[in-house]
Design a protein around this motif. Structure first.
Motif, short mmCIF file in Angstrom:
data_model
loop_
_atom_site.label_atom_id
_atom_site.label_comp_id
_atom_site.label_asym_id
_atom_site.label_seq_id
_atom_site.Cartn_x
_atom_site.Cartn_y
_atom_site.Cartn_z
N PRO A 115 0.79 -1.23 0.00
CA PRO A 115 0.00 0.00 0.00
C PRO A 115 0.83 1.28 0.00
CG PRO A 115 -0.24 -1.19 2.07
CD PRO A 115 0.62 -2.02 1.19
N GLY A 116 2.10 1.19 0.31
CA GLY A 116 2.96 2.37 0.30
C GLY A 116 4.23 2.12 1.07
N PRO A 117 5.21 2.96 0.89
CA PRO A 117 6.49 2.77 1.59
C PRO A 117 6.31 2.70 3.10
CG PRO A 117 6.64 4.53 -0.05
CD PRO A 117 5.19 4.16 0.05
N GLY A 118 6.93 1.68 3.69
CA GLY A 118 6.89 1.53 5.14
C GLY A 118 5.57 1.04 5.69
N ARG A 119 4.65 0.65 4.84
CA ARG A 119 3.32 0.21 5.31
C ARG A 119 3.15 -1.31 5.20
NH1 ARG A 119 -1.12 3.66 2.68
NH2 ARG A 119 -2.36 2.55 4.22
N GLY A 120 4.23 -2.03 4.93
CA GLY A 120 4.16 -3.48 4.85
C GLY A 120 3.45 -3.94 3.59
N THR A 121 2.84 -5.10 3.69
CA THR A 121 2.17 -5.72 2.55
C THR A 121 0.75 -6.08 2.95
OG1 THR A 121 4.26 -6.60 1.74
CG2 THR A 121 2.27 -7.64 0.92
N GLU A 122 -0.17 -5.92 2.03
CA GLU A 122 -1.55 -6.30 2.23
C GLU A 122 -1.84 -7.52 1.37
OE1 GLU A 122 -5.33 -3.59 2.67
OE2 GLU A 122 -4.81 -3.82 0.55
N VAL A 123 -2.45 -8.52 1.97
CA VAL A 123 -2.83 -9.75 1.26
C VAL A 123 -4.35 -9.85 1.31
CG1 VAL A 123 -2.66 -12.26 1.20
CG2 VAL A 123 -0.66 -10.88 1.84
N ILE A 124 -4.96 -10.03 0.15
CA ILE A 124 -6.41 -10.14 0.05
C ILE A 124 -6.75 -11.49 -0.56
CG2 ILE A 124 -8.52 -9.13 -0.92
CD1 ILE A 124 -6.76 -6.51 -1.20
N TRP A 125 -7.63 -12.22 0.11
CA TRP A 125 -8.11 -13.52 -0.36
C TRP A 125 -9.61 -13.37 -0.59
CZ3 TRP A 125 -5.59 -18.58 1.16
CH2 TRP A 125 -6.33 -19.69 0.75
N ALA A 126 -10.06 -13.38 -1.83
CA ALA A 126 -11.48 -13.30 -2.17
C ALA A 126 -11.88 -14.63 -2.78
CB ALA A 126 -11.73 -12.16 -3.15
N GLU A 127 -13.02 -15.14 -2.34
CA GLU A 127 -13.43 -16.46 -2.84
C GLU A 127 -14.94 -16.52 -2.98
OE1 GLU A 127 -12.70 -21.16 -1.79
OE2 GLU A 127 -11.20 -19.66 -1.28
N GLU A 128 -15.36 -17.26 -4.00
CA GLU A 128 -16.75 -17.60 -4.21
C GLU A 128 -16.79 -19.11 -4.35
OE1 GLU A 128 -19.63 -15.19 -6.63
OE2 GLU A 128 -19.45 -16.97 -7.91
N ILE A 129 -17.63 -19.76 -3.56
CA ILE A 129 -17.62 -21.22 -3.52
C ILE A 129 -19.05 -21.76 -3.44
CG2 ILE A 129 -17.35 -21.20 -1.00
CD1 ILE A 129 -15.64 -23.70 -1.23
N SER A 130 -19.24 -22.89 -4.09
CA SER A 130 -20.51 -23.62 -3.95
C SER A 130 -20.18 -25.09 -3.79
CB SER A 130 -21.43 -23.40 -5.15
OG SER A 130 -20.89 -23.99 -6.30
N VAL A 131 -21.05 -25.76 -3.09
CA VAL A 131 -20.89 -27.20 -2.86
C VAL A 131 -22.13 -27.89 -3.40
CG1 VAL A 131 -20.61 -29.00 -1.11
CG2 VAL A 131 -19.45 -26.80 -0.82
N ALA A 132 -21.93 -28.87 -4.26
CA ALA A 132 -23.04 -29.59 -4.88
C ALA A 132 -24.00 -30.12 -3.82
CB ALA A 132 -22.51 -30.75 -5.73
N HIS A 133 -25.27 -29.99 -4.12
CA HIS A 133 -26.37 -30.51 -3.29
C HIS A 133 -26.55 -29.75 -1.99
CE1 HIS A 133 -26.34 -33.68 -6.22
NE2 HIS A 133 -25.11 -34.02 -5.88
N LEU A 134 -25.82 -28.66 -1.80
CA LEU A 134 -26.00 -27.83 -0.62
C LEU A 134 -26.94 -26.69 -1.00
CD1 LEU A 134 -24.75 -28.01 2.24
CD2 LEU A 134 -23.09 -26.31 1.51
N PRO A 135 -28.04 -26.50 -0.28
CA PRO A 135 -29.00 -25.45 -0.67
C PRO A 135 -28.40 -24.05 -0.48
CG PRO A 135 -29.61 -26.40 1.44
CD PRO A 135 -28.45 -27.21 0.92
N ARG A 136 -28.93 -23.10 -1.23
CA ARG A 136 -28.46 -21.71 -1.14
C ARG A 136 -28.62 -21.16 0.28
NH1 ARG A 136 -27.27 -19.48 -6.04
NH2 ARG A 136 -27.40 -17.33 -5.34
N ALA A 137 -29.57 -21.68 1.01
CA ALA A 137 -29.78 -21.22 2.39
C ALA A 137 -28.55 -21.49 3.25
CB ALA A 137 -31.00 -21.91 2.99
N ALA A 138 -27.69 -22.41 2.83
CA ALA A 138 -26.48 -22.73 3.58
C ALA A 138 -25.31 -21.79 3.24
CB ALA A 138 -26.08 -24.18 3.33
N ASP A 139 -25.49 -20.91 2.25
CA ASP A 139 -24.39 -20.02 1.83
C ASP A 139 -23.80 -19.20 2.98
OD1 ASP A 139 -24.49 -21.02 -0.71
OD2 ASP A 139 -25.32 -19.21 -1.63
N PRO A 140 -24.62 -18.59 3.86
CA PRO A 140 -24.01 -17.83 4.96
C PRO A 140 -23.11 -18.69 5.86
CG PRO A 140 -26.30 -17.21 4.72
CD PRO A 140 -26.07 -18.42 3.83
N LEU A 141 -23.52 -19.92 6.13
CA LEU A 141 -22.71 -20.82 6.95
C LEU A 141 -21.44 -21.23 6.19
CD1 LEU A 141 -22.31 -22.42 9.54
CD2 LEU A 141 -23.68 -24.25 8.54
N LEU A 142 -21.57 -21.47 4.90
CA LEU A 142 -20.41 -21.82 4.07
C LEU A 142 -19.41 -20.67 4.03
CD1 LEU A 142 -19.19 -24.03 2.29
CD2 LEU A 142 -20.52 -23.11 0.38
#
Length: 145
Positions: free
Chosen positions: A101-128
């Motif tokens: 992000p800038g000199p002397g501010r270290g490093t920022e690591v961002i992990w963004a993910e979108e995942i689905s599991v077969a046969h798991l209802p959409r209602a389970a998305d918040p728990l997933l």
């Protein structure tokens, strides 16, 4: 599909964070019952497959992820790794970004993910998504320690 984003700061330089983040076998160190290996040229090229195999007794779940973009950080640009989950059970994508992000501010690591599991209802998305944040938050903490 469940979505989540994790952001962590590290005092390490971007190159060191990148090396740790793309050390695929180490990802399995903090995921219960899971080993991660690379199928292909070593996990350093677009087209390689990272395979996470979770084994619990006789049950086996493979999560093959194809590297579709792999650009190491360098002066003037972020490091970006895009993986597409190509399994029969687990589908989706992940984008791992390493930026200074800038000199002397270290490093920022961002992990963004979108995942689905077969046969798991959409209602389970918040728990997933909650589970994904917890598990991959541990992975990131381990990799950046």
């Amino acid at each position: 599909m469940a979505r989540f984003v994790l952001t962590r700061r590290s005092p390490l330089p971007a190159e060191a964070c990148w090396q740790r983040l793309t050390d695929w076998p180490r990802h399995g160190d903090r995921v219960p019952f899971t080993r991660v290996r690379v199928v292909g040229a070593g996990g350093g090229r677009v087209g390689d497959t990272v395979l996470a195999r979770t084994r619990f007794g006789p049950l086996v779940l493979d999560d093959p992820m194809e590297l579709v973009e792999l650009t190491a950080p360098a002066a003037g640009h972020d490091g970006v790794c895009r993986l597409v989950k190509r399994g029969r059970v687990v589908r989706g994508w992940a984008v791992l970004t390493v930026r200074e992000p800038g000199p002397g501010r270290g490093t920022e690591v961002i992990w963004a993910e979108e995942i689905s599991v077969a046969h798991l209802p959409r209602a389970a998305d918040p728990l997933l998504a909650l589970s994904g944040r917890a598990v991959f938050g541990r992975v990131l903490a381990h990799l950046l320690a």
